[in-house]
Design a protein around this motif. Sequence first.
Motif, short mmCIF file in Angstrom:
data_model
loop_
_atom_site.label_atom_id
_atom_site.label_comp_id
_atom_site.label_asym_id
_atom_site.label_seq_id
_atom_site.Cartn_x
_atom_site.Cartn_y
_atom_site.Cartn_z
N GLU A 370 0.87 -1.05 0.02
CA GLU A 370 0.06 -0.23 0.23
C GLU A 370 0.80 1.25 -0.06
O GLU A 370 1.93 1.24 0.76
CB GLU A 370 -0.84 0.15 1.23
N LEU A 371 0.39 2.19 -0.74
CA LEU A 371 1.11 3.50 -0.87
C LEU A 371 0.40 4.60 -0.05
O LEU A 371 -0.64 4.88 -0.62
CB LEU A 371 1.39 3.93 -2.28
N ARG A 372 1.33 5.10 0.69
CA ARG A 372 0.45 6.28 1.69
C ARG A 372 1.06 7.78 1.20
O ARG A 372 2.13 8.17 1.53
CB ARG A 372 0.64 6.03 2.99
N GLU A 391 -3.61 10.43 -8.61
CA GLU A 391 -4.45 9.64 -9.56
C GLU A 391 -3.24 9.12 -10.11
O GLU A 391 -3.37 7.78 -10.45
CB GLU A 391 -5.01 10.49 -10.49
N ALA A 392 -1.88 9.38 -10.53
CA ALA A 392 -0.83 8.97 -11.19
C ALA A 392 -0.37 8.12 -10.29
O ALA A 392 0.62 7.17 -10.74
CB ALA A 392 -0.05 10.00 -11.82
N SER A 393 -0.57 8.02 -9.00
CA SER A 393 0.23 7.00 -7.99
C SER A 393 -0.34 5.52 -8.41
O SER A 393 0.13 4.54 -7.87
CB SER A 393 -0.12 7.48 -6.68
N ALA A 558 11.89 5.99 -8.18
CA ALA A 558 10.98 4.62 -7.57
C ALA A 558 9.60 5.12 -7.64
O ALA A 558 8.71 4.23 -7.91
CB ALA A 558 11.59 4.42 -6.16
N TYR A 559 9.33 6.46 -7.39
CA TYR A 559 7.98 6.90 -7.46
C TYR A 559 7.38 6.91 -8.71
O TYR A 559 6.33 6.54 -9.31
CB TYR A 559 7.96 8.23 -6.77
N ARG A 562 6.50 3.74 -10.25
CA ARG A 562 4.93 3.07 -10.02
C ARG A 562 3.94 4.04 -10.66
O ARG A 562 3.07 3.43 -10.97
CB ARG A 562 4.81 3.45 -8.26
N MET A 563 4.36 5.24 -10.91
CA MET A 563 3.33 5.76 -11.84
C MET A 563 3.17 5.30 -13.14
O MET A 563 1.98 5.33 -13.73
CB MET A 563 3.93 7.49 -11.79
N SER A 564 4.13 4.73 -13.62
CA SER A 564 4.18 4.42 -15.06
C SER A 564 3.23 2.89 -15.19
O SER A 564 2.64 2.58 -16.12
CB SER A 564 5.45 3.53 -15.50
N ARG A 565 2.72 2.58 -14.00
CA ARG A 565 1.68 1.32 -14.15
C ARG A 565 0.40 1.83 -14.53
O ARG A 565 -0.51 1.35 -15.06
CB ARG A 565 1.41 0.85 -12.73
#
Length: 723
Positions: A370-372, A391-393, A558-559, A562-565
């Motif tokens: 989970e990303l907080r 939203e990009a997260s 790293a962030y 994750r956004m690229s998903r």
Amino acid sequence: MLTDILFPLKGSLVLHTMANFCINFFFFICCVKMDATTVLKAEKQAITIGVSVFSLTFGVPLGLAFALKTYVSMDKTLSDSLPMIAISQSLTVFISISVLLSELKILNTDVGRLTLSSAMFSDVISFSMTVVLFAVLQGKTVNMLKLVWIILSIIALLVVIIYVMRPTIVWIVNRLNGTPIDEFCMLFIFLCVLTTALFSESIGQHSAMGPIILGLAVPEGPPLGTSLISKMETVACGFLYPIYLAVSGLQTDVFKINIRSTWIVTIIVLVSFIVKIGAVMLPGYYYNVPMKDCFVIGLLLNGRGIAELTMYNIWKEDKILTEQEFSLMVVSILVINATIAPLIKFLFDPSAQYHSGKKCSIQHTKRDSELRIMVCIYKDENIPTMLNILEASCASTESNVTAIALLLVELLGRSRPILVAHQQHGTLQSTPCNSTQLDNALKQYVTLNEGCAYVQSFTSISDFNTIHDDVCLISLDRGANMILMPFHKRWEIDGTVEINNRAIQTVNIKVLERAPCSVGILIDRGILSCSPSLLLAKAPYYVAVLFIGGADDAEALAYASRMSRHECVNVTVVWFLVFGEENSKDRKRDSDLVDEYRYYNVGNKRFEINEEVVKDAIELSSCIRRRIDYFDLVMVGRWHSQSILLHGHDQWSECPELGVIGDMLASQDFVTKASILVVQQQRMGVRLVKNNLNVMPNQRDQLAHGVLMDETRTTSCTISVNT
């Protein structure tokens, strides 16, 4: 006495009148900043501590005073005044404690809040006792008829203030229909202060009692409370307050103090000091408050200020204290405050509570965990871009996203910071945030990511000198991986730049120093690019990562990975390679790290890595300028090790909180429509840096990053072997 030398009789009378005038308006403006409802909202432990502190510091020193009177020979004047000196030690005045907490910058900590609540409740008891005591002391013998008359007069004053003056003030403010407070309203309040002071004096109380009650009764917040603070605080605190202190200092004659009286008063003050600390520890032990915190709270509640000084001046005028006893009590105030301030700074580190000792950066958490993300909002203009980043997260059933929204509201009109939780984990309650736009945006985010995204929202109403404590406290409590902070500048549609609030820059710097997780500062230029809403329109969103090397760039990478998903987010990593350093250790470490994310994103067409070989800072700047306008968001690390690529750029810095590259991208001279996110990875080496006395201040950040890069290097090698 010094006043007799410096001023003749008439001059002293004028000075005394001016001092009373000063103190009336100072207490009024202090009480305008107070929230009287705090007493009704006090927690059980604050109430218990308040009662315990008052009771024990009233009984023990008073009993000791009578024992000393009986068994120790002393001056008759000291013998008569010793019980009153003992009683004065039981007073814990909210105004004095609030000023002390503000000066020590610990008002927003857990210790500060508990201290303030306890002081407020204790002050209610002691203020009531002081009013009755003052009435009794007006005559040599207690006249019950006179006492009843004074109490009825006080009740009449309360009725007039609450049911006549306050409604009249509210009517005048409502008549303005939202326009700024005019001179007539200010003049009316000015006259009310003087009238209540005169009435208080006429019924046998000190003139400050009326202004204190009036200040508490004035409607809080805008428009009246904030206007009074902005127009009167500088005069009251910066001019009138020092005048009163100066007059009190002139009336103090330390040469009239004898040694025997000094040690007798010292025993009373010292015992009261110790008893007050013990009075905090007893209920603190019952409520499982750490003993170290109880000791610090006890020290804070021993704080003295202008309220106690005023009381001693009153007693001196009423012949309760002679010049010797008055001088002793003034010296005791100075000694106590001079003692507790350095002790508290030594014993209590406000930032220590944020050192979790746990790696919670995005790079060091599992890829599908989970990303907080904690989003801090100051102005509504930042909401669209912040929402796009959320939203990009990429919230999904495999990896949820929790958005922790914190609305930053500057405290004006009341002195007690307020932290309000509006929405709980996974649900949306009916209580909205103070920002309608933010509340609607959060509802949309949860609705469109149902089952994958969760929201917790808070409002922090606090002074911007200490609001960073709320930011760090919530991020630690909610286990945030990253805090997104707003930049203190705002871009207009025509490209001009305005400063929202210079204090935001200071808040950002303090958050960067103390945050228990990673931090991102958002330079929002969304109004220039007119970027479509990623949440609603599902339009393509282009993100770039400027990778030079270091822990902060690793966190940004790293962030972005994750956004690229996200199906609409396209990430381009621009890896800047220094010409001629192919075999360096830094190149090897960075290559391992970049290869990890290249491996993770094999088959992901929305993630690409471009290598740019550059020789110096000029080529770096030219390359960035050539590429930057193709993107909606550009991410870059805050700190980079010394490199030839930074030479020239690191000679000056307008915004040091952004680092060298971030400062360049945020400059008004750097023309672009892309928003910038400057990332700092969680600092795990901060405590180590503080304990290293041989490290120069300008090397501390480098040392902290050295520790982080050792961790990054270890992680990189381990993952590379496994893959």
